[in-house]
Design a protein around this motif. Sequence first.
Motif, PDB file in Angstrom:
ATOM      1  N   PRO A 117      42.378  -0.536  17.533  1.00 54.28           N
ATOM      2  CA  PRO A 117      41.345   0.403  17.984  1.00 54.28           C
ATOM      3  C   PRO A 117      41.940   1.777  18.290  1.00 54.28           C
ATOM      4  O   PRO A 117      43.085   1.887  18.717  1.00 54.28           O
ATOM      5  N   VAL A 118      41.142   2.805  18.068  1.00 51.34           N
ATOM      6  CA  VAL A 118      41.561   4.159  18.418  1.00 51.34           C
ATOM      7  C   VAL A 118      41.871   4.212  19.914  1.00 51.34           C
ATOM      8  O   VAL A 118      41.145   3.658  20.733  1.00 51.34           O
ATOM      9  N   ALA A 119      42.989   4.852  20.254  1.00 49.91           N
ATOM     10  CA  ALA A 119      43.381   5.019  21.662  1.00 49.91           C
ATOM     11  C   ALA A 119      44.144   6.326  21.780  1.00 49.91           C
ATOM     12  O   ALA A 119      44.798   6.769  20.827  1.00 49.91           O
ATOM     13  N   SER A 120      44.081   6.942  22.945  1.00 45.39           N
ATOM     14  CA  SER A 120      44.757   8.230  23.140  1.00 45.39           C
ATOM     15  C   SER A 120      46.256   8.111  22.910  1.00 45.39           C
ATOM     16  O   SER A 120      46.896   9.021  22.366  1.00 45.39           O
ATOM     17  N   SER A 121      46.838   6.975  23.301  1.00 42.82           N
ATOM     18  CA  SER A 121      48.279   6.775  23.138  1.00 42.82           C
ATOM     19  C   SER A 121      48.673   6.732  21.657  1.00 42.82           C
ATOM     20  O   SER A 121      49.729   7.226  21.263  1.00 42.82           O
ATOM     21  N   VAL A 122      47.794   6.139  20.843  1.00 41.55           N
ATOM     22  CA  VAL A 122      48.039   6.057  19.396  1.00 41.55           C
ATOM     23  C   VAL A 122      47.917   7.436  18.761  1.00 41.55           C
ATOM     24  O   VAL A 122      48.789   7.873  17.990  1.00 41.55           O
ATOM     25  N   LEU A 123      46.843   8.144  19.111  1.00 37.94           N
ATOM     26  CA  LEU A 123      46.620   9.471  18.523  1.00 37.94           C
ATOM     27  C   LEU A 123      47.688  10.467  18.952  1.00 37.94           C
ATOM     28  O   LEU A 123      48.048  11.366  18.192  1.00 37.94           O
ATOM     29  N   SER A 124      48.230  10.296  20.176  1.00 39.05           N
ATOM     30  CA  SER A 124      49.253  11.241  20.642  1.00 39.05           C
ATOM     31  C   SER A 124      50.512  11.161  19.786  1.00 39.05           C
ATOM     32  O   SER A 124      51.239  12.152  19.649  1.00 39.05           O
ATOM     33  N   ILE A 125      50.755  10.003  19.193  1.00 38.53           N
ATOM     34  CA  ILE A 125      51.891   9.849  18.269  1.00 38.53           C
ATOM     35  C   ILE A 125      51.504  10.309  16.864  1.00 38.53           C
ATOM     36  O   ILE A 125      52.130  11.198  16.281  1.00 38.53           O
ATOM     37  N   LEU A 126      50.450   9.734  16.320  1.00 33.37           N
ATOM     38  CA  LEU A 126      50.106   9.956  14.904  1.00 33.37           C
ATOM     39  C   LEU A 126      49.607  11.374  14.633  1.00 33.37           C
ATOM     40  O   LEU A 126      49.879  11.930  13.559  1.00 33.37           O
ATOM     41  N   ASN A 127      48.881  11.966  15.591  1.00 32.36           N
ATOM     42  CA  ASN A 127      48.325  13.299  15.342  1.00 32.36           C
ATOM     43  C   ASN A 127      49.394  14.383  15.247  1.00 32.36           C
ATOM     44  O   ASN A 127      49.106  15.503  14.820  1.00 32.36           O
ATOM     45  N   GLN A 128      50.621  14.061  15.612  1.00 29.16           N
ATOM     46  CA  GLN A 128      51.720  15.006  15.400  1.00 29.16           C
ATOM     47  C   GLN A 128      52.043  15.148  13.913  1.00 29.16           C
ATOM     48  O   GLN A 128      52.674  16.128  13.503  1.00 29.16           O
ATOM     49  N   TYR A 129      51.596  14.174  13.121  1.00 25.95           N
ATOM     50  CA  TYR A 129      51.969  14.132  11.705  1.00 25.95           C
ATOM     51  C   TYR A 129      50.781  14.296  10.756  1.00 25.95           C
ATOM     52  O   TYR A 129      50.933  14.860   9.680  1.00 25.95           O
ATOM     53  N   TYR A 130      49.625  13.796  11.147  1.00 23.49           N
ATOM     54  CA  TYR A 130      48.415  13.996  10.325  1.00 23.49           C
ATOM     55  C   TYR A 130      47.190  13.777  11.210  1.00 23.49           C
ATOM     56  O   TYR A 130      47.294  13.295  12.333  1.00 23.49           O
ATOM     57  N   GLN A 131      46.024  14.145  10.696  1.00 20.20           N
ATOM     58  CA  GLN A 131      44.793  14.023  11.480  1.00 20.20           C
ATOM     59  C   GLN A 131      44.318  12.563  11.444  1.00 20.20           C
ATOM     60  O   GLN A 131      43.443  12.186  10.682  1.00 20.20           O
ATOM     61  N   ALA A 132      44.916  11.776  12.321  1.00 17.78           N
ATOM     62  CA  ALA A 132      44.704  10.325  12.277  1.00 17.78           C
ATOM     63  C   ALA A 132      43.282   9.921  12.621  1.00 17.78           C
ATOM     64  O   ALA A 132      42.842   8.826  12.270  1.00 17.78           O
ATOM     65  N   GLU A 133      42.535  10.813  13.335  1.00 11.84           N
ATOM     66  CA  GLU A 133      41.158  10.465  13.685  1.00 11.84           C
ATOM     67  C   GLU A 133      40.197  10.736  12.528  1.00 11.84           C
ATOM     68  O   GLU A 133      39.018  10.386  12.592  1.00 11.84           O
ATOM     69  N   ARG A 134      40.706  11.345  11.466  1.00 10.74           N
ATOM     70  CA  ARG A 134      39.880  11.610  10.285  1.00 10.74           C
ATOM     71  C   ARG A 134      39.920  10.416   9.349  1.00 10.74           C
ATOM     72  O   ARG A 134      40.879   9.650   9.315  1.00 10.74           O
TER      73      ARG A 134
END
Length: 274
Positions: free
Chosen positions: A90-107
């Motif tokens: 599931p989407v979580a802030s902790s996951v996005l804080s890592i992945l969003n440094q590299y690509y728009q993971a919520e897209r």
Amino acid sequence: MTMFVTKQLNAMTRFFKETTPSQSMQKQLVLEYVNLEATLLRAKVLRDFSKEKIAYIAQAKIGQNDNNLAYLFAPFIIANLNQAVMYTTPVASSVLSILNQYYQAERSTNLKVEDVIQSLKLHLDLVDYMTSEEDFLYRSLVKALCRTDISHIFLITHLVIDDEQRNILQAYFDIKIDVIHADVAKSIVNDDLINTRKLLFKNKDEWHKTLCMLFSDLNANLVSQIGQFSKSQASHLIEDMFYAEHIFEKLSVYAEYMQTRIQNGAGYRALITI
């Protein structure tokens, strides 16, 4: 409600010892497939003939400052072992804080999973509409069993699994299902302090060294089931990957691939497409 005709398929709804997936989730899956039972049985028959052998990891939601953030790196570790892997959480802030440094993971993109797997041996799927852990894992289990190319399923969970039902499913579908118990030790993770330039590169301060050891030890529970490694060997192998930039390289290649597709016309995430 008895969802399926056969005892073996009903083992899916009895998979969790202390809870069951919601009726709404069960009905949702029935609606998503023209005939869910037939799809599951077809996958069972065709699995032996699949050229691709994919490991599938479904991880319960990762909380804030959660040691289980370690497993977010599992797909990149496994892909480095030249094993195709799909990972969902599931989407979580902790996951996005890592992945969003590299690509728009919520897209989200309209890419077929098969295309990504064929290109990179790796696919990440972030789910943004699950209400409970049992519903998320049940849906993930059903969808994995509906695919002919999945040969090994890992479920990372806080829930108690009924081993009798798990064994029924393993035997019936001729597929390995490993349950990884989510770590419940006192957390040493601090999302705000994680610096991926230290975590994923050679030069680490003491805190990132400690974090790397924890992440390596936790992932060894999973990786030792993939290759012919002892848990100790797997832990050392993973730690080497954290220092040798191998995880960073795999993550950055995946991110570049996905970001290119996102910029070529993807909309915001709406529905999951496993």
